[in-house]
Design an enzyme around this catalytic site. Structure first.
Site, PDB file in Angstrom:
ATOM      1  N   SER A 146      45.021 -36.545  11.302  1.00 42.49           N
ATOM      2  CA  SER A 146      45.162 -36.877  12.719  1.00 42.49           C
ATOM      3  C   SER A 146      45.634 -35.646  13.467  1.00 42.49           C
ATOM      4  O   SER A 146      46.409 -34.833  12.932  1.00 42.49           O
ATOM      5  CB  SER A 146      46.173 -38.016  12.899  1.00 42.49           C
ATOM      6  OG  SER A 146      46.570 -38.135  14.255  1.00 42.49           O
TER       7      SER A 146
ATOM      8  N   LYS B 261      48.887 -39.494   8.655  1.00 38.96           N
ATOM      9  CA  LYS B 261      47.729 -40.385   8.568  1.00 38.96           C
ATOM     10  C   LYS B 261      46.668 -39.894   7.584  1.00 38.96           C
ATOM     11  O   LYS B 261      46.477 -38.703   7.388  1.00 38.96           O
ATOM     12  CB  LYS B 261      47.089 -40.558   9.941  1.00 38.96           C
ATOM     13  CG  LYS B 261      47.924 -41.377  10.911  1.00 38.96           C
ATOM     14  CD  LYS B 261      47.100 -41.772  12.130  1.00 38.96           C
ATOM     15  CE  LYS B 261      46.018 -42.766  11.770  1.00 38.96           C
ATOM     16  NZ  LYS B 261      45.174 -43.095  12.930  1.00 38.96           N
TER      17      LYS B 261
ATOM     18  N   ARG C  75      -4.900 -50.369  24.171  1.00 31.09           N
ATOM     19  CA  ARG C  75      -4.062 -49.156  24.206  1.00 31.09           C
ATOM     20  C   ARG C  75      -2.943 -49.387  25.207  1.00 31.09           C
ATOM     21  O   ARG C  75      -3.196 -49.823  26.326  1.00 31.09           O
ATOM     22  CB  ARG C  75      -4.901 -47.927  24.602  1.00 31.09           C
ATOM     23  CG  ARG C  75      -6.086 -47.632  23.668  1.00 31.09           C
ATOM     24  CD  ARG C  75      -5.640 -47.048  22.330  1.00 31.09           C
ATOM     25  NE  ARG C  75      -4.975 -45.776  22.504  1.00 31.09           N
ATOM     26  CZ  ARG C  75      -5.615 -44.627  22.719  1.00 31.09           C
ATOM     27  NH1 ARG C  75      -6.938 -44.598  22.797  1.00 31.09           N
ATOM     28  NH2 ARG C  75      -4.937 -43.499  22.860  1.00 31.09           N
TER      29      ARG C  75
ATOM     30  N   ARG D 141       7.182 -48.645   1.636  1.00 27.60           N
ATOM     31  CA  ARG D 141       6.548 -47.327   1.476  1.00 27.60           C
ATOM     32  C   ARG D 141       5.220 -47.453   0.738  1.00 27.60           C
ATOM     33  O   ARG D 141       4.258 -46.735   1.032  1.00 27.60           O
ATOM     34  CB  ARG D 141       7.497 -46.394   0.719  1.00 27.60           C
ATOM     35  CG  ARG D 141       6.958 -44.989   0.502  1.00 27.60           C
ATOM     36  CD  ARG D 141       8.051 -44.047   0.021  1.00 27.60           C
ATOM     37  NE  ARG D 141       8.786 -44.553  -1.110  1.00 27.60           N
ATOM     38  CZ  ARG D 141       8.382 -44.476  -2.381  1.00 27.60           C
ATOM     39  NH1 ARG D 141       7.206 -43.922  -2.676  1.00 27.60           N
ATOM     40  NH2 ARG D 141       9.124 -44.958  -3.362  1.00 27.60           N
TER      41      ARG D 141
ATOM     42  N   ASN E 124      42.921 -41.067   7.481  1.00 28.13           N
ATOM     43  CA  ASN E 124      41.925 -41.921   8.132  1.00 28.13           C
ATOM     44  C   ASN E 124      40.667 -42.128   7.279  1.00 28.13           C
ATOM     45  O   ASN E 124      40.266 -41.226   6.540  1.00 28.13           O
ATOM     46  CB  ASN E 124      41.511 -41.302   9.471  1.00 28.13           C
ATOM     47  CG  ASN E 124      42.619 -41.335  10.495  1.00 28.13           C
ATOM     48  OD1 ASN E 124      43.368 -42.302  10.561  1.00 28.13           O
ATOM     49  ND2 ASN E 124      42.743 -40.273  11.275  1.00 28.13           N
TER      50      ASN E 124
END
Length: 435
Positions: A259, A265, A298, A167, A267
């Protein structure tokens, strides 16, 4: 990030170029002094019909052509004659993109800082939480979970440093006119270029860089690296959340991680989102290398391909960081399960510790032979390695029961882990204090 690379922001970056160009030329008496404020007053993206400009860009081949026409129509009096004075479409588009990239990099740095802070918290809190270190997906040696988190921290720290450097050093003005000579401005071209770069706070390279895209690809490569790191960290979390492992869990919340068919579950949805975004980001970063084949002064094709790839890459990289930072900030660590997993091999993960303890007396190769034989016996007879070693005459002659027991204490064989954690934390603390 979608806002930074959205339609309005894209037009605004291009308009910022046009306003800056008018200011620079006015200050150098290349155009009348009163032309600059008249042009700058109309350099506001909210004044323009983005859909109309988009439709017209299809015929013109790029956004700059209809935008410059619309800007010119809005400027009053003689000042309208000096809109886009000496510039070409790629000057407007590339420089506008650089302004967007500057803001995009800052956003990524902020998100990575939040992620690094979460890693630092985990590293410090779990410097003495033993877990198994895995090699080739197999149990290797004991290590503190804090060391794994410290590794994540250093990777995030490196990513921030990399993006911050780019940057500050890589963002460059594009201003060369038709083929990079600025012939339309005569002897004033270089002076205007330098003044414009200063106005927009961009670097002014020695020459225009229309088809030399190394700066842009260096930036996008850094994003690909960042996304790859997110993929790795998220992958660690996914593996550690497996039912058979169960060492960490993403923070729970209503409706999160469930789920549609299996009520039990939980996850790793944050890690899954991060990985999905990261894989897509890496694909676009790789594609950016193919766009570097640009013809003469170009280009046809390569330049145009960047218009979709760069914004998508920034959005996807951000999408790989944000859910992962959230997951790490609230990560639930099951220290008891980590300790239990260390024991599932019946002490085999301490084989190297036993070997190195015996090696000074009987030599490394002989120690390796003794411990290897004991490991085979322990596996065959489904016994703990400590018990098998205790029955070996060579071992018993050199290690009493207390010394043997000490070999199987996880935090007794983690080497320089504490130092490594301290160094990662100290480097991050110094960086954040300086920032």
């Amino acid at each position: 990030m979608k806002a930074v690379f959205g339609d309005r922001a894209r037009l605004q970056g291009m308009l910022d170029f046009e306003a800056g160009l008018a200011r620079a030329q006015s200050a150098l008496s290349v155009i009348p002094a009163d032309a600059a404020p008249a042009i700058a007053a109309q350099a506001d993206a909210s004044l323009y019909d983005m859909a109309d400009i988009g439709r017209k860009a299809v015929l013109g081949g790029n956004l700059a052509i209809p935008l410059v026409k619309a800007l010119t129509e809005r400027v009053d009096g003689d000042a309208k004659r000096y809109v886009h004075w000496g510039a070409t479409s790629q000057d407007v588009i590339d420089t506008g993109l650089m302004l967007q990239i500057r803001e995009g990099l800052s956003l990524l740095e902020d998100d990575l800082t939040a992620l690094a802070d979460a890693c630092a918290m985990l590293a410090d809190a779990h410097r003495a939480t033993p877990m198994v270190g895995r090699s080739f997906m197999q149990h290797g040696l004991p290590m503190p979970f804090g060391l794994k988190a410290a590794g994540w921290l250093e990777a995030a720290h490196n990513a921030i440093t990399r993006l911050a450097r780019l940057r500050k050093e890589t963002l460059a003005l594009q201003f060369g006119g038709a083929v990079g000579t600025l012939a339309s401005l005569g002897e004033d071209g270089a002076r205007v270029r330098d003044r414009l770069a200063s106005d927009l706070d961009l670097h002014a390279p020695a020459t225009p860089w229309f088809t030399l895209r190394d700066r842009l690809v260096e930036i996008t490569s850094a994003l690909g690296i960042t996304a790859g790191l997110m993929n790795k960290i998220a992958g660690d979390i996914v593996l550690m959340m497996q039912t058979e492992v169960g060492e960490v869990f993403e923070p729970a919340a209503p409706g999160k991680g469930g789920s549609s068919t299996m009520p039990h579950k939980r996850n790793p949805v944050g890690a899954a989102t991060a990985r999905g975004a990261a894989l897509q980001a890496q694909a676009r970063a790789a594609a950016m290398f193919t766009t570097m084949d640009q013809q003469h002064e170009r280009a046809v094709g390569g330049w145009q391909a960047e218009w979709g790839l760069v914004p998508e890459l920034f959005v996807l990289t951000a999408a790989s960081i944000a859910p992962l930072a959230s997951a790490l900030a609230g990560l639930e660590v099951d220290a008891e399960r980590m300790r239990a997993n260390l024991e599932i091999t019946g002490g085999l993960v301490f084989a190297e510790a036993a070997m190195m303890k015996l090696a000074p007396d009987i030599g490394r190769m002989e120690a390796h032979h003794v411990v290897e034989a004991a490991c085979k016996t322990a596996i065959a007879e489904k016994r703990h390695l400590r018990d098998v070693l205790g029955e070996d005459e060579t071992v018993a002659a050199r290690l009493d029961s207390a010394a043997l027991e000490a070999l199987f204490e996880p935090m007794g064989y983690v080497g320089s882990s504490a130092t490594f954690i301290d160094r990662a934390l100290a480097a991050w603390a110094a960086f954040t204090k300086k920032a």
